[in-house]
Design a protein around this motif. Structure first.
Motif, short mmCIF file in Angstrom:
data_model
loop_
_atom_site.label_atom_id
_atom_site.label_comp_id
_atom_site.label_asym_id
_atom_site.label_seq_id
_atom_site.Cartn_x
_atom_site.Cartn_y
_atom_site.Cartn_z
N ASN A 28 -3.14 39.47 -5.48
CA ASN A 28 -3.27 39.05 -6.88
C ASN A 28 -2.95 40.21 -7.82
OD1 ASN A 28 -4.08 36.63 -5.82
ND2 ASN A 28 -6.25 36.90 -6.24
N ARG A 29 -3.38 41.42 -7.45
CA ARG A 29 -3.04 42.61 -8.25
C ARG A 29 -1.53 42.82 -8.27
NH1 ARG A 29 -7.41 45.00 -5.92
NH2 ARG A 29 -6.35 46.31 -4.39
N GLN B 4 -12.31 38.37 -7.63
CA GLN B 4 -11.32 38.26 -6.55
C GLN B 4 -9.98 37.79 -7.12
OE1 GLN B 4 -11.21 38.94 -3.38
NE2 GLN B 4 -9.77 37.55 -2.41
N THR B 5 -10.03 36.74 -7.93
CA THR B 5 -8.81 36.15 -8.47
C THR B 5 -8.03 37.12 -9.34
OG1 THR B 5 -9.79 33.96 -8.39
CG2 THR B 5 -7.92 34.25 -9.87
N LEU B 6 -8.76 37.89 -10.14
CA LEU B 6 -8.07 38.83 -11.03
C LEU B 6 -7.72 40.14 -10.32
CD1 LEU B 6 -9.97 38.24 -14.39
CD2 LEU B 6 -7.88 37.18 -13.54
N GLY B 7 -7.92 40.16 -9.01
CA GLY B 7 -7.50 41.32 -8.23
C GLY B 7 -8.37 42.54 -8.44
N LEU B 8 -9.57 42.34 -8.98
CA LEU B 8 -10.44 43.50 -9.24
C LEU B 8 -11.30 43.84 -8.03
CD1 LEU B 8 -11.61 42.36 -12.79
CD2 LEU B 8 -9.85 44.02 -12.25
N SER B 9 -11.37 42.91 -7.08
CA SER B 9 -12.20 43.13 -5.90
C SER B 9 -11.49 44.07 -4.94
CB SER B 9 -12.47 41.78 -5.23
OG SER B 9 -12.84 41.98 -3.90
N THR B 10 -12.23 45.04 -4.44
CA THR B 10 -11.63 45.96 -3.48
C THR B 10 -12.29 45.87 -2.11
OG1 THR B 10 -13.08 47.66 -4.33
CG2 THR B 10 -10.81 47.66 -5.13
N GLY B 11 -13.50 45.31 -2.09
CA GLY B 11 -14.19 45.17 -0.81
C GLY B 11 -13.99 43.77 -0.29
N SER B 12 -14.99 43.26 0.39
CA SER B 12 -14.90 41.88 0.86
C SER B 12 -15.52 40.98 -0.20
CB SER B 12 -15.65 41.74 2.18
OG SER B 12 -17.02 41.97 1.95
N SER B 13 -15.82 39.77 0.18
CA SER B 13 -16.44 38.83 -0.76
C SER B 13 -17.86 39.26 -1.09
CB SER B 13 -16.44 37.44 -0.14
OG SER B 13 -17.00 37.51 1.14
N SER C 231 -18.62 33.74 -9.37
CA SER C 231 -18.66 34.62 -8.20
C SER C 231 -17.27 34.84 -7.63
CB SER C 231 -19.60 34.05 -7.15
OG SER C 231 -19.16 32.77 -6.75
N SER C 232 -16.23 34.21 -8.20
CA SER C 232 -14.92 34.40 -7.58
C SER C 232 -13.84 34.91 -8.53
CB SER C 232 -14.47 33.14 -6.85
OG SER C 232 -13.99 32.19 -7.74
N ALA D 198 -7.07 39.82 -2.90
CA ALA D 198 -7.26 40.46 -4.21
C ALA D 198 -6.09 41.42 -4.46
CB ALA D 198 -8.59 41.20 -4.26
N LEU E 284 -0.05 40.34 -10.61
CA LEU E 284 -0.29 40.71 -12.02
C LEU E 284 0.64 41.85 -12.45
CD1 LEU E 284 -4.17 40.40 -12.13
CD2 LEU E 284 -2.58 39.21 -13.64
N TYR F 293 -12.97 31.58 1.30
CA TYR F 293 -13.12 32.67 2.29
C TYR F 293 -13.35 32.18 3.72
CZ TYR F 293 -13.86 35.14 -2.13
OH TYR F 293 -13.74 35.62 -3.41
N SER G 242 -9.37 40.98 6.11
CA SER G 242 -10.30 40.82 4.99
C SER G 242 -9.64 40.12 3.81
CB SER G 242 -10.80 42.20 4.55
OG SER G 242 -11.39 42.13 3.28
N ASN H 205 -10.58 30.57 -3.10
CA ASN H 205 -11.66 31.52 -2.76
C ASN H 205 -12.82 30.91 -1.98
OD1 ASN H 205 -10.13 33.31 -4.23
ND2 ASN H 205 -11.39 33.20 -6.06
#
Lengths: 251, 223
Positions: free
Chosen positions: A237-238, B182-191, B178-179, A234, A241, A218, A229, A216
């Protein structure tokens, strides 16, 4: 304008290689970066020297061949631009420019600025496809896909596989590239049947090919000439999972 | 199992164990802050922990497991990433990554070294026996943890070790907090996700709170 180039010269995969300095004189601001290199090569050929080897193909920013790290940035300093679309008007008279190949264990240098990017093909072969029957072409509107889904898949499909994400990554990870493929196919109905198999196979291929792991940073997103993006990572990763949830066909 | 070998699986393990360890330092911090409420507060807190008896050992075992997973995979991933990047660029530039993200393995190892010292100092109590609670007179029949802590942090060397370690911890959780989204795939936007910012703010808040303890005791602002 006159520039000083420091270019990575390497005779072959086994050669150690080193930076060599060349003057680039009377460079027109309207030249593309590759045209500037063409002129320098012209001069080298005329003086009986070996021209600088570099990859290029379409020269219109869509093939992903031009792989050069210019002053520490893959594809140079202009955002969302490939080297071939980078123009010399971005530079000033007297500038010193360092030109290096992508550097990663998975991208062995073939000669000068040319690297072998077959490892990306291996990742694609591991799962970057959908299996479909051959025969008559389906009716274009037979399978309904919502516009936002189509847009999302299209954003991921913008990846041209140039490898700038790997060149920029402090870990040489191919996660952005792989995630763009996984996300594009997982979002669409045609890609769903093989989604589980795909994400496992493609992420395994990342390690098998000698790429690093994503932590991460980026840097990939910042270097990508197509603005892919990290939200697709992410998504990958989903998808990974999801493979841990048993399905009715597992038992 | 794929989870322990896969590049994504190990990343998820790092995030999950990391988050649990942040859960631990949250509870630990709340306990520590009782030092500012005076001797009775922190001594009572220490007594409560002691009274948990065998539960303490269950807890320690879980902690050991979390640390083992987090450290093993952290170092393993770092070594793999170094191997994947054998040559540096003549001009090395980064655009968006942070110092914190680039130094995770180093701040992590500093925290590990500190953890060992910290356990010897306050749990086993062998680094400064003259001011250890087990050698201090009992207060109301209980160990005088407050005096051990204040006398320890009045020593410049000990305070400095703790402050440096807590700076490393802050840097470490600055990237971690802060990351993980992202790792758990919960992020949908950018960083630029909100959670990223909240994570960074929480990391700095934890750092300031942790550093306040040795700093204020060293400066004798809290006695």
């Amino acid at each position: 304008m006159d520039l000083t180039l420091h270019v990575w010269r390497q005779k072959g995969p086994q050669d150690k290689g080193k930076l060599e300095t060349y003057p680039a004189k009377n460079v027109s601001p309207d030249m593309s970066f590759l045209e500037m290199l063409d002129e320098v090569n012209d001069g080298l050929i005329k003086s009986g020297k070996d021209p600088i080897a570099f990859d290029h193909d379409c020269r219109e920013g869509i093939c992903g061949m031009c792989s050069q790290v210019i002053n520490g940035r893959p594809h140079g300093k202009q955002e969302k631009t490939t080297v071939c679309q980078l123009h010399m008007r971005q530079y000033n008279d007297g500038d010193e420019i360092f030109i290096e190949p992508w550097r990663a264990k998975a991208f062995p240098i073939q000669k000068d600025l040319i690297v072998d990017r077959s490892s990306l093909d291996v990742i694609m072969q591991a799962g970057g496809y959908t299996s479909c029957h051959t025969g008559g072409v389906d009716d274009a509107n037979a399978m309904l896909i919502p516009k936002p889904t189509a847009d999302y898949a299209m954003d991921a499909a913008e990846c041209i596989g140039c490898g700038a994400c790997i060149a920029a990554c402090p870990n040489s990870s191919a996660m952005l590239f792989t995630s763009a493929k996984v996300a594009q196919l997982a979002a669409l109905p045609q890609g769903k049947p093989e989604a589980r198999k795909r994400v496992l196979a493609m992420t395994q291929a990342i390690l098998d090919e000698g790429f690093g792991n994503c932590t991460n940073h980026y840097e990939c997103e910042a270097a990508c000439p197509k603005g892919i993006s990290v939200k697709f990572i992410a998504k990958l990763n989903r998808e990974y999972l999801k493979t841990m949830i048993p399905t009715s066909t597992d038992a | 199992m794929n989870l322990f070998k896969s590049t994504v699986g190990r990343k998820i393990l790092m995030a999950v164990t990391g988050l649990m360890l942040v859960g631990f330092i949250t509870v630990h911090l709340l306990g520590n802050l009782s030092v500012f409420a005076g001797a009775d507060a922190i001594n009572a807190y220490a007594k409560h922990l002691h009274d948990l008896g065998p539960l303490v050992w269950v807890f320690r075992l879980v902690m050991l497991l979390l640390f083992a997973v987090h450290i093993t995979f952290g170092v393993q991933l770092y070594l793999e990433n170094r191997a994947a990047t054998p040559d540096n660029y003549a001009i090395q530039k980064t655009l968006v990554t942070t110092f914190s993200a680039k130094t995770m393995v180093f701040t992590g190892l500093i925290i590990l070294a500190f953890l060992l010292y910290h356990l010897l100092h306050f749990t086993v109590q062998i680094t400064n026996p003259e001011i250890s609670a087990q050698n201090l007179p009992l207060v109301d029949g209980h160990l005088d943890v407050f005096t051990m802590v204040t006398l320890s942090f009045q020593k410049v060397f000990i305070s400095l070790v703790y402050i440096v370690a807590m700076i490393a911890l802050t840097l470490h959780i600055f990237h971690g907090l802060s990351s993980w989204v992202q790792t758990l795939g919960l992020s949908t936007g950018s960083s630029q996700d909100k959670v990223t910012y909240i994570g960074k703010i929480v990391a700095i808040a934890y750092g300031l709170a942790y550093i306040a303890i040795p700093l204020l005791l060293l400066a004798r602002i809290v006695k």
